[in-house]
Design a protein around this motif. Structure first.
Motif, PDB file in Angstrom:
ATOM      1  N   TYR A 183       0.835  -1.202   0.000  1.00  0.00           N
ATOM      2  CA  TYR A 183       0.000   0.000   0.000  1.00  0.00           C
ATOM      3  C   TYR A 183       0.873   1.256   0.000  1.00  0.00           C
ATOM      4  O   TYR A 183       0.490   2.271  -0.569  1.00  0.00           O
ATOM      5  CB  TYR A 183      -0.933  -0.020   1.212  1.00  0.00           C
ATOM      6  N   GLN A 232      -2.875  -6.125  -6.143  1.00  0.00           N
ATOM      7  CA  GLN A 232      -3.902  -6.995  -5.545  1.00  0.00           C
ATOM      8  C   GLN A 232      -4.375  -6.462  -4.194  1.00  0.00           C
ATOM      9  O   GLN A 232      -4.535  -7.198  -3.226  1.00  0.00           O
ATOM     10  CB  GLN A 232      -3.419  -8.441  -5.383  1.00  0.00           C
ATOM     11  N   LEU A 233      -4.583  -5.148  -4.126  1.00  0.00           N
ATOM     12  CA  LEU A 233      -5.055  -4.509  -2.906  1.00  0.00           C
ATOM     13  C   LEU A 233      -6.520  -4.128  -3.041  1.00  0.00           C
ATOM     14  O   LEU A 233      -7.039  -4.000  -4.151  1.00  0.00           O
ATOM     15  CB  LEU A 233      -4.233  -3.255  -2.602  1.00  0.00           C
ATOM     16  N   ALA A 234      -7.158  -3.932  -1.905  1.00  0.00           N
ATOM     17  CA  ALA A 234      -8.561  -3.516  -1.878  1.00  0.00           C
ATOM     18  C   ALA A 234      -8.818  -2.722  -0.610  1.00  0.00           C
ATOM     19  O   ALA A 234      -8.010  -2.730   0.327  1.00  0.00           O
ATOM     20  CB  ALA A 234      -9.474  -4.735  -1.936  1.00  0.00           C
ATOM     21  N   SER A 235      -9.949  -2.050  -0.598  1.00  0.00           N
ATOM     22  CA  SER A 235     -10.393  -1.315   0.587  1.00  0.00           C
ATOM     23  C   SER A 235     -11.686  -1.941   1.079  1.00  0.00           C
ATOM     24  O   SER A 235     -12.591  -2.209   0.280  1.00  0.00           O
ATOM     25  CB  SER A 235     -10.642   0.156   0.258  1.00  0.00           C
ATOM     26  N   ILE A 292     -16.384  -4.088  -0.776  1.00  0.00           N
ATOM     27  CA  ILE A 292     -14.962  -4.054  -1.115  1.00  0.00           C
ATOM     28  C   ILE A 292     -14.803  -3.206  -2.361  1.00  0.00           C
ATOM     29  O   ILE A 292     -15.550  -3.367  -3.325  1.00  0.00           O
ATOM     30  CB  ILE A 292     -14.418  -5.475  -1.365  1.00  0.00           C
ATOM     31  N   GLU A 293     -13.837  -2.295  -2.321  1.00  0.00           N
ATOM     32  CA  GLU A 293     -13.545  -1.457  -3.476  1.00  0.00           C
ATOM     33  C   GLU A 293     -12.080  -1.649  -3.854  1.00  0.00           C
ATOM     34  O   GLU A 293     -11.220  -1.746  -2.985  1.00  0.00           O
ATOM     35  CB  GLU A 293     -13.803   0.020  -3.163  1.00  0.00           C
ATOM     36  N   SER A 294     -11.837  -1.701  -5.163  1.00  0.00           N
ATOM     37  CA  SER A 294     -10.476  -1.871  -5.657  1.00  0.00           C
ATOM     38  C   SER A 294     -10.354  -1.119  -6.975  1.00  0.00           C
ATOM     39  O   SER A 294     -10.954  -1.499  -7.972  1.00  0.00           O
ATOM     40  CB  SER A 294     -10.180  -3.365  -5.855  1.00  0.00           C
ATOM     41  N   GLN A 320      -4.911  -6.830   1.421  1.00  0.00           N
ATOM     42  CA  GLN A 320      -4.812  -7.781   0.320  1.00  0.00           C
ATOM     43  C   GLN A 320      -6.237  -8.158  -0.094  1.00  0.00           C
ATOM     44  O   GLN A 320      -7.138  -8.211   0.746  1.00  0.00           O
ATOM     45  CB  GLN A 320      -4.048  -9.033   0.750  1.00  0.00           C
ATOM     46  N   GLN A 321      -6.439  -8.415  -1.365  1.00  0.00           N
ATOM     47  CA  GLN A 321      -7.778  -8.705  -1.899  1.00  0.00           C
ATOM     48  C   GLN A 321      -8.455  -9.846  -1.135  1.00  0.00           C
ATOM     49  O   GLN A 321      -9.607  -9.727  -0.724  1.00  0.00           O
ATOM     50  CB  GLN A 321      -7.676  -9.041  -3.391  1.00  0.00           C
ATOM     51  N   GLU A 353      -4.964   0.049  -7.361  1.00  0.00           N
ATOM     52  CA  GLU A 353      -4.983  -0.943  -6.282  1.00  0.00           C
ATOM     53  C   GLU A 353      -4.885  -2.367  -6.838  1.00  0.00           C
ATOM     54  O   GLU A 353      -4.204  -3.215  -6.253  1.00  0.00           O
ATOM     55  CB  GLU A 353      -6.253  -0.801  -5.443  1.00  0.00           C
ATOM     56  N   ARG A 354      -5.560  -2.616  -7.938  1.00  0.00           N
ATOM     57  CA  ARG A 354      -5.522  -3.967  -8.520  1.00  0.00           C
ATOM     58  C   ARG A 354      -4.122  -4.351  -8.987  1.00  0.00           C
ATOM     59  O   ARG A 354      -3.780  -5.522  -9.047  1.00  0.00           O
ATOM     60  CB  ARG A 354      -6.530  -4.070  -9.662  1.00  0.00           C
TER      61      ARG A 354
END
Length: 174
Positions: free
Chosen positions: A28, A131-134, A121-123, A153-154, A127-128
């Motif tokens: 991140y 492979q990150l997400a919120s 979940i938002e990405s 992490q997703q 972020e993708r």
């Protein structure tokens, strides 16, 4: 029937500092750096174009000061970004979720499960890449999200979402 509102001894409450917080994913920080770089380049480009095309600014002796201030400001933003990253953390507990962030201004939010109405979940595109997400929590009585936990992490975001949704349905006990 009489109403009784007993006092609580504050010293018996658990200390917030004792909460075990999980840091967000280290990737991140790369995402935050990239966003800083993109926004800083836009600001510096706008200032450079302004100095180049506006004769009144270019003819003044202090236009180098403007450039210096812009560079100083963007450098300060980078320093704050670096320092603030170490304070981004979250905790998932039996009855609530807590999120903290901030270096200069510390911010901590706690959202009890019984107030959560929806969890998503938002990405985004950047972020993708990592492979990150919120994880986003919505509570009753608000127009937008009440809590956003970025930098997960997703798969971790999906597991937390499923856990919180199961708490809302009353199917999980911790």
């Amino acid at each position: 029937m009489s109403f009784i509102n007993s006092e609580i001894d504050v010293s018996t409450l658990p200390a917030a500092e004792m909460m075990a917080l999980q840091p967000v994913d280290k990737h991140y920080l790369s995402l935050l750096r990239l966003k800083w770089l993109i926004s800083s380049l836009f600001v510096m480009l706008a200032v450079a174009l302004l100095i180049f095309f506006v004769e009144e600014i270019r003819s003044l002796w202090w236009w180098p000061s403007i450039l210096f201030l812009v560079v100083a400001f963007t450098s300060f933003r980078y320093l704050v970004l670096q320092k603030s990253f170490t304070f981004i953390a979250y905790a998932v507990r039996q009855h609530d979720v807590t999120f903290q962030k901030g270096w200069l201004v510390r911010q901590s939010k706690t959202c009890p499960y019984n107030r959560v109405q929806n969890c998503s979940i938002e990405s985004g595109l950047l972020e993708r890449r990592w492979q990150l997400a919120s994880l986003v929590l919505y509570t009753a009585g608000s127009d937008g999200a009440d809590m956003r936990i970025p930098g997960l992490q997703q798969h971790e975001a999906e597991e937390l979402r499923q856990f919180i949704l199961s708490k809302l349905n009353g199917t999980t006990e911790v």
